[in-house]
Design a protein around this motif. Structure first.
Motif, PDB file in Angstrom:
ATOM      1  N   HIS A  24       0.843  -1.196   0.000  1.00 33.81           N
ATOM      2  CA  HIS A  24       0.000   0.000   0.000  1.00 33.81           C
ATOM      3  C   HIS A  24       0.881   1.249   0.000  1.00 33.81           C
ATOM      4  N   GLY A  25       0.228   2.390  -0.214  1.00 34.09           N
ATOM      5  CA  GLY A  25       0.968   3.619  -0.457  1.00 34.09           C
ATOM      6  C   GLY A  25       2.002   3.954   0.594  1.00 34.09           C
ATOM      7  N   TYR A  48       0.650   9.680  -4.447  1.00 33.42           N
ATOM      8  CA  TYR A  48      -0.559   8.906  -4.766  1.00 33.42           C
ATOM      9  C   TYR A  48      -1.096   9.169  -6.175  1.00 33.42           C
ATOM     10  N   HIS A  52      -1.889   6.408  -9.063  1.00 33.95           N
ATOM     11  CA  HIS A  52      -3.172   6.326  -9.785  1.00 33.95           C
ATOM     12  C   HIS A  52      -2.935   6.407 -11.296  1.00 33.95           C
ATOM     13  N   SER A  62      -4.889  -2.472  -8.448  1.00 32.36           N
ATOM     14  CA  SER A  62      -5.070  -2.199  -7.021  1.00 32.36           C
ATOM     15  C   SER A  62      -6.309  -2.904  -6.505  1.00 32.36           C
ATOM     16  N   TRP A  64      -8.826  -3.109  -2.674  1.00 36.25           N
ATOM     17  CA  TRP A  64      -9.055  -2.523  -1.345  1.00 36.25           C
ATOM     18  C   TRP A  64      -9.138  -3.636  -0.304  1.00 36.25           C
ATOM     19  N   ARG A  72      -7.903   0.180   2.986  1.00 36.71           N
ATOM     20  CA  ARG A  72      -6.502   0.313   2.554  1.00 36.71           C
ATOM     21  C   ARG A  72      -6.385  -0.158   1.108  1.00 36.71           C
ATOM     22  N   ARG A  73      -5.751   0.651   0.294  1.00 39.94           N
ATOM     23  CA  ARG A  73      -5.602   0.315  -1.131  1.00 39.94           C
ATOM     24  C   ARG A  73      -4.214  -0.299  -1.348  1.00 39.94           C
TER      25      ARG A  73
ATOM     26  N   GLU B  30      -7.668   6.793   1.167  1.00 38.07           N
ATOM     27  CA  GLU B  30      -6.254   6.447   1.036  1.00 38.07           C
ATOM     28  C   GLU B  30      -5.378   7.397   1.870  1.00 38.07           C
ATOM     29  N   ASP B  33      -5.720   6.553   5.627  1.00 37.17           N
ATOM     30  CA  ASP B  33      -4.950   5.365   5.992  1.00 37.17           C
ATOM     31  C   ASP B  33      -3.464   5.719   6.122  1.00 37.17           C
ATOM     32  N   HIS B  34      -2.973   6.496   5.167  1.00 41.20           N
ATOM     33  CA  HIS B  34      -1.561   6.889   5.189  1.00 41.20           C
ATOM     34  C   HIS B  34      -1.244   7.720   6.440  1.00 41.20           C
TER      35      HIS B  34
END
Lengths: 107, 225
Positions: A24-25, A48, A52, A62, A64, A72-73, B30, B33-34
């Motif tokens: 994830h990111g 991000y 994308h 991706s 989730w 969370r991606r 997103e 979460d980060h």
């Protein structure tokens, strides 16, 4: 390192990090920072859109997941991404070799 | 978990206000979460809760920078539509003003040549003031002003202006205006339709101008690449 200069190589860096496996990111960005020993310290929120964009181009996929009650991606390289990464690496080696030959230090 | 005085929530609310509705929910999920993970890492590193929140937000970037980064990643269709609209808008005001200016130049030229000649002038040759041309010119001015404002707005939002059509637009414009000037000229000499000279001249000048731009475009792109 100059952020504008770094942006030109961001695709290669992100694909390289994700070559190690889905992430994830936050993990991708932390890996960028840690593996470069702090040299590649981008504004985290601006990474991000690059992820994308790579997904739009079909180089990343991706999904989730749930994590600690949050969404969370998680990103992963696609087959097209693996091919693009190999091409980007070849291109980078050629570029770095040329730069080294012209502007680099030589013994 | 969020609390009323949660600085992350405040940050996310500001970010939400700066994003397009269509993408806001996914981007915010997103981002949250980060940020939560970043705060947790800060706490593990020994920061106080306040310091961990501050560090997380600071590392993530200002609301403006993050929103701008997302805005620059517009969908290709939206970008193409915007660029096409801007290119059409640009060509319209340019054509209206060029038509007006060329009419006025020819009108002034004919007026001057009539003063030095005893020959009676044709009704369409420098006689009455070209009201239609002036009207078109006046219509072109607000279009010109609006176009400049739109460009400024796009730049402020961090969007490139007509990048997709930067090389395409001069080619299309030169072709359209070139074909228009030839067609109008043929109509004029064949006598098939009443065509006034300013119209032909304006089209020809615009075609030539865009042909020059078309030649320069690849060179300037090469310099900036």
């Amino acid at each position: 390192m100059n952020r504008e200069r770094l942006k030109g190589h961001l695709d290669l860096l992100l694909l390289s990090v994700l070559a190690a496996g889905p992430a994830h990111g936050y993990v991708v960005i932390a890996a960028l920072r840690d593996r470069s020993e702090g040299t590649f310290d981008l504004g985290e929120g601006t990474v991000y859109p690059a992820l994308h964009r790579l997904e739009d181009a079909g180089l990343l996929g991706s999904s989730w997941a749930d994590a600690e009650g949050r969404k969370r991606r998680v990103y992963a390289l696609t087959g097209k991404g693996v091919t693009a990464l190999a091409a980007e690496r070849t291109e980078w080696r050629r570029f770095a070799s040329g730069m080294q030959a012209v502007a680099g230090w030589s013994a | 978990m969020t609390t009323p005085g949660d600085p992350l929530r405040q940050y996310l609310d500001q970010l939400k206000a700066s994003l397009r509705r269509t993408e806001a929910s996914l981007v915010l999920a997103e981002a949250e979460d980060h940020l939560r993970e970043s705060v947790a890492a800060g706490l593990r590193a020994g920061l106080t809760e306040f310091e961990a929140h501050e560090a997380a937000i600071s590392s993530f970037g200002s609301v403006r920078a993050v929103a701008r980064a997302h805005q620059s990643r517009r969908s290709r269709a939206a970008a193409a539509l915007t660029d096409l609209t801007m290119a059409t808008w640009n060509l319209t005001w340019l054509w209206l003003l060029a038509y007006d200016v060329s009419t006025m130049v020819i009108y002034a030229y004919l007026k001057m040549s009539m003063q030095g000649s005893a020959m009676p002038a044709a009704p369409s040759a420098g006689g009455a003031l070209p009201v239609v041309s002036i009207g078109l010119g006046i219509a072109g001015l607000p279009l010109f002003a609006g176009y400049q404002l739109a460009r400024r707005f796009q730049r402020r939002r961090g969007r490139a202006v007509t990048t997709r059509f930067a090389g395409f637009s001069p080619l299309v414009a030169a072709s359209i205006f070139g074909a228009a000037s030839m067609g109008l000229f043929l109509l004029k000499i064949s006598g098939a339709a009443p065509v006034n000279r300013p119209l032909i001249l304006a089209s020809l000048v615009l075609a030539a101008g865009y042909a020059v731009r078309m030649r320069r475009a690849p060179q300037s792109q090469g310099r900036t690449a």
